[in-house]
Design an enzyme around this catalytic site. Sequence first.
Site, mmCIF file in Angstrom:
data_model
loop_
_atom_site.group_PDB
_atom_site.id
_atom_site.type_symbol
_atom_site.label_atom_id
_atom_site.label_comp_id
_atom_site.label_asym_id
_atom_site.label_seq_id
_atom_site.Cartn_x
_atom_site.Cartn_y
_atom_site.Cartn_z
ATOM 1 N N ASN A 1 -6.932 4.998 9.931
ATOM 2 C CA ASN A 1 -6.424 3.738 10.475
ATOM 3 C C ASN A 1 -6.357 3.700 11.991
ATOM 4 O O ASN A 1 -6.299 2.635 12.578
ATOM 5 C CB ASN A 1 -5.038 3.463 9.897
ATOM 6 C CG ASN A 1 -4.091 4.612 10.124
ATOM 7 O OD1 ASN A 1 -4.332 5.729 9.677
ATOM 8 N ND2 ASN A 1 -3.018 4.359 10.842
ATOM 9 N N THR B 1 9.040 -7.814 -11.709
ATOM 10 C CA THR B 1 8.393 -9.080 -12.055
ATOM 11 C C THR B 1 7.069 -9.208 -11.314
ATOM 12 O O THR B 1 6.990 -8.927 -10.116
ATOM 13 C CB THR B 1 9.322 -10.259 -11.699
ATOM 14 O OG1 THR B 1 10.527 -10.112 -12.447
ATOM 15 C CG2 THR B 1 8.668 -11.599 -12.015
ATOM 16 N N GLY C 1 0.830 -1.196 0.000
ATOM 17 C CA GLY C 1 0.000 0.000 0.000
ATOM 18 C C GLY C 1 0.866 1.247 0.000
ATOM 19 O O GLY C 1 0.551 2.240 -0.655
ATOM 20 N N THR C 2 1.965 1.188 0.737
ATOM 21 C CA THR C 2 2.882 2.326 0.785
ATOM 22 C C THR C 2 3.399 2.654 -0.615
ATOM 23 O O THR C 2 3.445 3.824 -1.016
ATOM 24 C CB THR C 2 4.069 2.019 1.722
ATOM 25 O OG1 THR C 2 3.561 1.852 3.044
ATOM 26 C CG2 THR C 2 5.101 3.127 1.710
ATOM 27 N N HIS D 1 -2.883 -7.307 3.016
ATOM 28 C CA HIS D 1 -2.722 -7.903 4.339
ATOM 29 C C HIS D 1 -3.636 -7.305 5.413
ATOM 30 O O HIS D 1 -3.567 -7.682 6.582
ATOM 31 C CB HIS D 1 -1.255 -7.855 4.787
ATOM 32 C CG HIS D 1 -0.785 -6.504 5.219
ATOM 33 N ND1 HIS D 1 -0.571 -6.194 6.540
ATOM 34 C CD2 HIS D 1 -0.495 -5.386 4.516
ATOM 35 C CE1 HIS D 1 -0.151 -4.937 6.624
ATOM 36 N NE2 HIS D 1 -0.100 -4.429 5.406
ATOM 37 N N GLN E 1 -7.268 0.743 4.818
ATOM 38 C CA GLN E 1 -7.924 0.285 6.040
ATOM 39 C C GLN E 1 -9.387 -0.098 5.820
ATOM 40 O O GLN E 1 -9.936 -0.916 6.562
ATOM 41 C CB GLN E 1 -7.814 1.405 7.091
ATOM 42 C CG GLN E 1 -7.820 0.954 8.527
ATOM 43 C CD GLN E 1 -6.774 -0.098 8.867
ATOM 44 O OE1 GLN E 1 -7.111 -1.236 9.154
ATOM 45 N NE2 GLN E 1 -5.502 0.276 8.857
ATOM 46 N N CYS F 1 6.596 5.473 15.152
ATOM 47 C CA CYS F 1 7.766 5.460 16.001
ATOM 48 C C CYS F 1 8.975 5.837 15.182
ATOM 49 O O CYS F 1 9.091 5.466 14.036
ATOM 50 C CB CYS F 1 7.960 4.095 16.636
ATOM 51 S SG CYS F 1 8.095 2.774 15.456
#
Lengths: 391, 358
Positions: A157, A243, A70-71, A207, A185, A331
């Site tokens: 999120n 790929t 997603g990033t 995920h 999210q 963090c």
Amino acid sequence: MPRVYFDNAATTPINEVALQALVEQSRELGNASSLHGFGREVRKRVEESRERLAAILDCHPSEVIFTASGTEANNLALKGIYWKRRSEDERRKVVIISAFEHHAVLDPVTWLREFEGAEVIEVPVDAAGYINLEFLTSALENRRDEIALVSIMHANNEVGTVQPIKRIVELANSYEIPVHSDAVQSFGKIPLSFAELGLFALTVSAHKLGGPVGVGALVLRRGVDITPLLHGGGQEREIRSGTIAAAAIVSFATAALAADRNREKNALTIAGLRDKLEAAIFAAVPDAKVNGGPGERLPGILNIRFPNTESDSLLLLFDSEGIACSTGSACSAGVQQASHVLISMGLSEREARSSLRFSLGLENTESEIDYLNTCLKRVIERARAAYRSSA
Amino acid sequence: MKLIAAMSGGVDSAVAAARAREAGHDVIGVHLALAKNPKKYRSGARGCCTIEDSHDARRAADVIGIPFYIWDMSDEFHENVVENFLTEYSAGRTPNPCLRCNEKIKFAAVLERATAMGFDGVVTGHYAQIKESGDGRTLHRAKDQTKDQSYVLAVLNREQLQGAHFPLGDTVKDEVRVEAKARGLSVALKPDSHDICFVPSGDNAGWLRERLGSEVGPIVDTEGNQLGEHRGAYTYTVGQRRGLGLTVPAPSGEARYVLRIEPKSNTVVVGEREALAITRIEGERPIWCGAAPKLGEQKRGLVQVRAHGQAHPCNYLASANGLTAELDQPLIGLATGQAMVIYEGDQVIGSATIAATA
């Protein structure tokens, strides 16, 4: 000691069928871009998955560009659209985002500001966790010719509030300004239609809905090309190179299908668990407060402020009882920072640092909430004692 | 017992945590983040607070098989250690921040938090021994005399000592490294940390100048004759000989030493070595981790005035707010702000901050 996972917003357990698909497809030999029979077989499974995802997301299959996360999809959307729009008209240097975007949006936008001359406008958020539409309206009106793009997350999120994306797109459309939305999210949890929302681009990830880590997608409107981030074989619509990760993609589509098929039923179940958890917390800790809402929220996210505690003490103490939750904050080198999401909603640093996110999923049960209830008072008492010791 | 192991990312604290775990305690590893902005204090490889160190601590906890967390103690550290360090220097004293960190952070903020959260104490990799006697717990020198850290722990009071655990006190450093290797800890060969952790460059004088300014002032002899100039009196330490940059030789031809620092007039006073000889040390803010002596009762003991110095035979006397030591033999070059630690044999009795000498 039981082990209870209340951190589904960080990542979900992998769906059994999706896991099977991941393993089975991993056994298949062939590069999806190869022209021989091996390659064609793999390619076929990738394209079936693309079509499946497109059907769920209500977009055209060619609009789905697979990425490794997603990033990555967010980076591709923000930088790609910014570069493209600026190359068309050099006045377009303004990027509008909400004040409580995920770091996967905040950080690329900060990078654009520092290295690419972008001007960033952050739309403020109200105390309930919804963006200020009036602010957005006047920003669009006042800066219309200078705006490269707007990017507002679908659901937050940390607090789970769902943003009025359709309305945002309508506002931006009147100036023909592209809108991107990070829906990592919300995908699989609440209705999400690319076509109906009228978006220019949309980010999703596997995920968070029972798929594997390491695959996401950018849904990008047909007929527009954006500047790529990665240059290589141009495998994904000449916009994303690398790929094609066939097994991860097949597994992603499998998980998405499972999530979508039972979405409404699952949402009810999960919201029921969330309400039970919320009630248990209020019974044990009457001065606790919910962060986020009233208003439309994701079913599985419960962000709670426990006055006179530090969230990292709470996390440690819950963890010692086998219960996983999150401080929901970013963090840097492991040092907890007060959540920028909660700060943007008007919480003080101290309030933000006393908040904890529980995020529930399909595999959670009522008995897990009962178990949490047996630990709750002890955990809060100790966290409060620790808080007093540092005061 | 339920214990918090403070893990710096170095070999000592890793082995200490492993030993505590092996002894059957319920151990949780905690790395203390002492700087809000890691780039500010932790850009170098020195000290114990770089990002890499926190990673090393985490990996050690994984190998030992204990949970691991990072505790943000940056506010407490800044307030109690860094600011104190600056205040002390600007007052012409020479502080020891490691002592301060033990007193205010590791065995105060961390221990208090641990206790509040239901833990029984804090484990560290310090080289010192705690012995149990009818008198309660007492603090003693480590078996490894070259590594002994009882001096920097002498700021603990009896209550703090109750919650302190030093599993390495009976072991020499070389054995700790061998043990770390045998336990599969990747930090087995990691070099010891030196210098002050929040001065990553190791350039203490430069770091002080950046924060306290570098106002030029005179270097004078005991008669008040100006011999040279300095850039910030606080970058000098009593007893210092090098780096004075004096071109006028002393009449006697002997080397000159820093005798005192006068912060108000920003003056550094230099003179001959003999002028540094002292036999009386007066300390303030006494802390007793052993049996506190009766006020006004003179006792025999040893006094140590540097982290890795000798202990000198003395008579000592406690008052309500102070501690005085009369040395048998004169001592050369003693800076105020350092700790004076009283020993009886290898046992730490107490400590105070050196306020004056004569």
